[in-house]
Design a protein around this motif. Structure first.
Motif, PDB file in Angstrom:
ATOM      1  N   MET A   1       0.845  -1.197   0.000  1.00  0.00           N
ATOM      2  CA  MET A   1       0.000   0.000   0.000  1.00  0.00           C
ATOM      3  C   MET A   1       0.879   1.245   0.000  1.00  0.00           C
ATOM      4  N   ASN A   2       0.506   2.238  -0.804  1.00  0.00           N
ATOM      5  CA  ASN A   2       1.154   3.537  -0.800  1.00  0.00           C
ATOM      6  C   ASN A   2       0.258   4.521  -0.053  1.00  0.00           C
ATOM      7  N   ILE A   3       0.859   5.352   0.802  1.00  0.00           N
ATOM      8  CA  ILE A   3       0.068   6.354   1.501  1.00  0.00           C
ATOM      9  C   ILE A   3       0.663   7.733   1.266  1.00  0.00           C
ATOM     10  N   ILE A   4      -0.206   8.737   1.385  1.00  0.00           N
ATOM     11  CA  ILE A   4       0.209  10.136   1.320  1.00  0.00           C
ATOM     12  C   ILE A   4      -0.040  10.740   2.699  1.00  0.00           C
ATOM     13  N   THR A   5       0.970  11.412   3.254  1.00  0.00           N
ATOM     14  CA  THR A   5       0.793  11.997   4.584  1.00  0.00           C
ATOM     15  C   THR A   5       1.594  13.283   4.689  1.00  0.00           C
ATOM     16  N   SER A   6       1.395  13.994   5.793  1.00  0.00           N
ATOM     17  CA  SER A   6       2.103  15.249   6.043  1.00  0.00           C
ATOM     18  C   SER A   6       2.383  15.349   7.536  1.00  0.00           C
ATOM     19  N   HIS A   7       2.718  16.534   7.991  1.00  0.00           N
ATOM     20  CA  HIS A   7       3.167  16.713   9.360  1.00  0.00           C
ATOM     21  C   HIS A   7       2.001  16.778  10.338  1.00  0.00           C
ATOM     22  N   ASN A   8       2.332  16.564  11.593  1.00  0.00           N
ATOM     23  CA  ASN A   8       1.369  16.739  12.682  1.00  0.00           C
ATOM     24  C   ASN A   8       0.973  18.228  12.772  1.00  0.00           C
ATOM     25  N   ALA A   9      -0.154  18.526  13.421  1.00  0.00           N
ATOM     26  CA  ALA A   9      -0.683  19.892  13.488  1.00  0.00           C
ATOM     27  C   ALA A   9      -0.818  20.445  12.076  1.00  0.00           C
ATOM     28  N   LEU A  10      -1.524  19.718  11.253  1.00  0.00           N
ATOM     29  CA  LEU A  10      -1.603  19.978   9.815  1.00  0.00           C
ATOM     30  C   LEU A  10      -2.177  21.358   9.522  1.00  0.00           C
ATOM     31  N   ASP A  11      -1.453  22.119   8.674  1.00  0.00           N
ATOM     32  CA  ASP A  11      -1.963  23.408   8.216  1.00  0.00           C
ATOM     33  C   ASP A  11      -2.483  23.253   6.788  1.00  0.00           C
ATOM     34  N   PHE A  12      -2.895  24.381   6.188  1.00  0.00           N
ATOM     35  CA  PHE A  12      -3.493  24.284   4.860  1.00  0.00           C
ATOM     36  C   PHE A  12      -2.474  23.902   3.792  1.00  0.00           C
ATOM     37  N   ASP A  13      -1.215  24.312   3.955  1.00  0.00           N
ATOM     38  CA  ASP A  13      -0.219  23.912   2.964  1.00  0.00           C
ATOM     39  C   ASP A  13      -0.024  22.395   2.994  1.00  0.00           C
ATOM     40  N   GLY A  14      -0.011  21.822   4.201  1.00  0.00           N
ATOM     41  CA  GLY A  14       0.100  20.366   4.301  1.00  0.00           C
ATOM     42  C   GLY A  14      -1.108  19.670   3.707  1.00  0.00           C
TER      43      GLY A  14
END
Length: 879
Positions: A1-14
């Protein structure tokens, strides 16, 4: 499985970067790594049904093989996914704009650029690949860029950010929505001024539109009053804001609006203001602050248009569910009608609300059989028909409500969903949750009796009449439906009869089988039956169930309403045609959804936009029907098909279901156009990504039906699996070690694997046969005697030399004609002990007979006796 993720405390850019990565990698699953910022949380409260992002608890973490990490490269910012990222052999694709640090991940793809927003990097790649971006997605991506660049004003903003933002505007990004969710930073003076404005704010309701007016006085001129007014509008959660600030002898007035009901430039015109409907300003001298405020309020009341109320946007009448039906059935109902939730009623009283998420939880806990009333949310929020829309929006955001029942005098009057609210925000550009595509002008009235008498064999017409008579006796109604009716109008032979009964389908099937002397196979679970008549005619019978109510406390719809509900579940409008069979209406066409017109136009059209969500295999069927009938997929249907592919819905199908549809496509008279169409729409990448269709020789593919037709005519063998031959040809272009696992994903039978293996041997074998000066039939038999028919046909395709072709065909002719006259019994009578030697000796005789060395039974026996006297055969017998 491939996943897309970003940083904790996600802002709009993330968030925007995750959405952009989803466009670039449509098969990857978007997953939150941890918490969301306040504004992102507010955004998701409205848009969660349109942006499919999961939490780590909702996926199988053990299946993750690749992480596409955006707006960060730091493993320490991945929240709940940090431990997953620390696993050995994990692959990373990284897109970030932050300075590199010691805890950065090491990626297979690393795109770290000095730009104002990480979203910019991904937008550039989307643009480079010419990938489509919807107006809704463009708005989210723009929100990411505008937030991280301070609306393109921060010093970190680069020309690349501006170009990316401009591209998104071209794609339809809605800046009003962007502005609605933006955060801004202020100086100390500005923050103090904002505090004064907050303290002095007054709220007014002007024709159902909430406006705020505030004022302040300061000795110094402070810049940014427009930004402060916008922030005041956001903080107070109003629709229109006016600010009057007395600074250094002048009063500066700013108006901001996110409502279509009040144009601030018209309000400020009395104060000699200038601007446009959403933003305007004025500079006033020699007028007291209170008089300015009075003027603003007076002009707002004069210029305002009536605001929308709940009754203006609600859906009515409301489809409801009984609290006693199962969660599974409730989920199917919501999916069928495109609802994310539905009210639950007991009689005419609403007792709760159930959502698709509730159904999902019930399935996880294996409680899909449980009644709805055990899972529904009771004590739900409601509103009155005269409730302003902006109040409903606030309730939905504050309490995370997906749908708000509108109640009047204790009766459910209508319902307002997030989709209804989004429509007021986005107008025509918002992504519909559910959209009916068919023409709803009522059922077309047409009688098909003459057409039926002209096109149908007498035995089928008689069967249909008898079915109608039995239905009349049972006091129910029966219809022939689907492909049978479709092909009747297309003047194509299709005598697979499908019947739908409004009533007891199984009882009618049993009676019909008895009356016609056939046998009925009953499937109680699905309330269906298959009748096999003595002449081999097959009749499928199904029960039409009426499970839905037009409005609370109404009796279930009967007769045509039932057949309408049944037809609504079908894939395309051209398959929703039905013909009544009861004697009083025999031959009457039932066309609720415009299928007849779509047949005339040559359109393949789904009934509603969630059709492909309900069943993604319909995308493959749409392609198959389009190419079979030389039709066109209707534009909206094609748009929803592409969207379903982009949302990787095909990934959710089992291999067995994909295999079934693929076989049907490859068994078409000419499947090549369907393959090309699958590639164009993007379907092929989810079936056999290993096979590059651009590398295939389309002329060779088109030779297959020619060779198959030749084979059928010459050998009278009609059970050739054409689909398998196409499959063999397609996989023969890739390495065998990749081809076999790819095929085995869908086809686990040894027969298919054997044929595919033969396809890899065929080219070399064709070359070997060509090099033989004297190619005897027995030599050919040694190599392909036990090959599948499909493998042999594939071999013929590989033979380019005419003489070699003739020799192989001569062998095939002999193989049909040549049979040994003797058997193991003769060997036994000659004193040969039973064992493997029997096969060996008979095989040797068969080779001689193929080569013409022997022909009669006497010659076979004589040759056998001579063989038994030869030393090599004596040794074989004794060994």
């Amino acid at each position: 499985m491939n996943i897309i993720t970003s940083h904790n405390a996600l802002d709009f850019d993330g968030l925007a970067s995750m959405v952009a990565a989803g466009i670039l990698y449509p098969s990857a699953v978007k997953v939150f790594s941890g918490t969301l910022s306040r504004h992102v949380k507010k955004f998701m409260a409205l848009y969660k049904d349109l942006i499919n992002i999961k939490t780590p608890k909702e996926i199988d973490l053990d299946q993750i093989r690749r992480m596409i990490v955006v707006d960060t490269a730091s493993i320490n910012r991945l929240g709940h996914l940090k431990n997953i990222a620390a696993r050995e052999n994990m692959e990373f694709y990284i897109y970030d704009h932050h300075p590199e640090s010691e805890d950065n991940l090491i990626g297979n793809i690393v795109e770290i650029h000095k730009v104002g927003a990480a979203t910019t990097i991904l937008v550039e790649e989307i643009k480079r690949q010419h990938m489509p971006v919807s107006a809704f997605d463009a708005t989210i991506l723009a929100l990411g860029i505008y937030e991280d660049t301070g609306s393109l004003l921060f010093t970190s903003t680069t020309p690349r950010d501006i170009e990316a933002a401009a591209y998104l505007l071209e794609m339809g990004a809605n800046l009003a929505v962007v502005a609605n969710f933006m955060e801004q930073s202020f100086s100390g003076e500005q923050r103090q001024l904002l505090q004064d404005l907050l303290k002095n704010t007054r709220h007014y309701n002007v024709k159902n539109t909430e406006i705020i007016i505030s004022h302040t006085t300061t000795d110094e001129f402070i810049h940014g009053l427009d930004a402060l007014t916008h922030r005041l509008l956001e903080v107070e959660n109003a629709e229109v804001a006016f600010v009057a600030a007395a600074m250094k002898g002048k009063t500066y007035v700013v108006g901001r609006s996110r409502s279509n009901n009040i144009n601030v430039n018209e309000v400020l015109d009395k104060l000699s203001g200038r601007g446009h409907a959403k933003a305007a300003s004025a500079t006033v001298k020699d007028l007291e602050l209170e008089k300015i405020i009075d003027t603003i309020l007076s002009e707002a009341e004069n210029k305002a248009k009536p605001g929308l109320l709940a009754r203006d946007i609600m859906s009515s009448p409301v489809k409801t569910l009984s609290g006693d039906i199962s969660m599974e059935e409730a989920g199917k109902t919501m999916l069928r009608y495109g609802h994310t939730g539905m009210p639950v009623v007991d009689g005419d009283r609403m007792i709760g609300v159930i959502s698709r998420r509730d159904v999902g939880k019930a399935r996880v806990h294996e409680l899909a059989h449980a009644p709805v009333k055990g899972f529904m949310t009771s004590g739900v929020w409601t509103a009155r028909p005269d409730t302003p829309v902006n109040e409903i929006q606030k309730l939905m955001v504050e309490y995370d409500i997906g749908r708000l029942p509108i109640v009047e005098n204790g009766r459910l009057f209508g319902i307002v969903s997030r989709t209804d609210i989004l429509r007021t925000l986005h107008g025509d550009e918002y992504p519909e949750d559910h959209e009916v595509l068919y023409s709803s002008g009522g059922a077309e009235q047409e009688n098909c009796l003459n057409l039926m008498q002209d096109r149908l064999p007498a035995r089928i017409l008689s069967t249909l009449r008898i079915a109608g008579q039995i239905a009349e006796e049972m006091e129910c109604r029966v219809y022939c439906v689907g492909g049978f009716v479709r092909d009747l109008f297309l003047r194509l032979p299709d005598f697979d009869v499908d019947l739908v009964v409004e009533g007891e389908g199984i009882v009618l099937a049993t009676k019909l089988a008895e009356r016609l002397g056939g046998k009925a196979r009953i499937h109680d679970r699905f309330k269906t039956a298959v009748i096999i008549l003595p002449d081999g005619l097959r009749v499928d019978v199904a029960t039409a169930r009426t499970e839905y109510y037009e409005f609370p406390a109404a009796l279930p719809s009967v007769e045509r309403a039932s057949i309408k509900e049944d037809l609504y579940r079908r894939d395309f409008t051209i398959n929703t045609l039905a013909v009544a069979l009861n004697p009083d209406k025999f031959g009457e066409l039932i066309d609720y959804f415009g299928g007849r017109k779509d047949l005339e136009k040559g359109y393949i059209k789904i009934l509603y936009n969630l059709s492909f969500v309900e069943d993604p295999t319909r995308i493959l069927r749409a392609i198959r029907f389009e190419q079979r009938y030389k039709f066109s997929i209707e534009p909206d249907t094609l748009r929803f098909a592409r969207d379903a592919v982009a949302r990787r819905l095909l990934d959710k199908l089992s291999y067995a279901r994909i295999m079934h549809e693929l076989i049907l496509i490859l068994d078409e008279k000419d499947p090549v156009p369907s393959l090309e169409r699958m590639k164009e729409i993007g379907v092929w990448a989810y079936i056999f990504p290993e096979i590059d269709l651009d590398r295939l020789d389309w002329n060779e593919l088109r030779r297959i039906p020619v060779i198959n037709a030749w084979w059928d005519e010459r050998y009278q063998m009609t059970h050739i699996k054409q689909w398998l031959i196409y499959l063999m040809l397609m996989v023969s272009d890739i390495p065998k070690e990749k081809a076999l696992p790819a095929v085995q994903r869908f086809f686990t039978s040894r027969e298919v694997a054997k044929s595919v293996e033969e396809s890899f041997l065929a080219p070399e074998l064709a070359e070997y046969f060509f090099r033989q000066d004297d190619l005897a039939a027995s030599v050919i038999d040694e190599h392909i005697g036990n090959w599948s028919r499909e493998g042999i046909i594939f071999l013929l395709r590989c033979i380019k030399d005419e003489n070699t072709w003739k020799k192989v065909v001569n062998y095939l002719d002999l193989k049909v004609e040549v049979k040994l006259a003797i058997s193991g019994q003769d060997l036994k009578e000659l004193g040969v002990k039973p064992g493997p030697i029997y096969s060996f000796l008979l095989a040797e005789l068969y080779k001689m007979k193929l080569d013409g060395k022997i022909s009669t039974r006497e010659e076979e026996l004589k040759t056998l006796k001579n063989m038994l006297e030869e030393e090599k055969y004596i040794n074989a017998v004794h060994n």
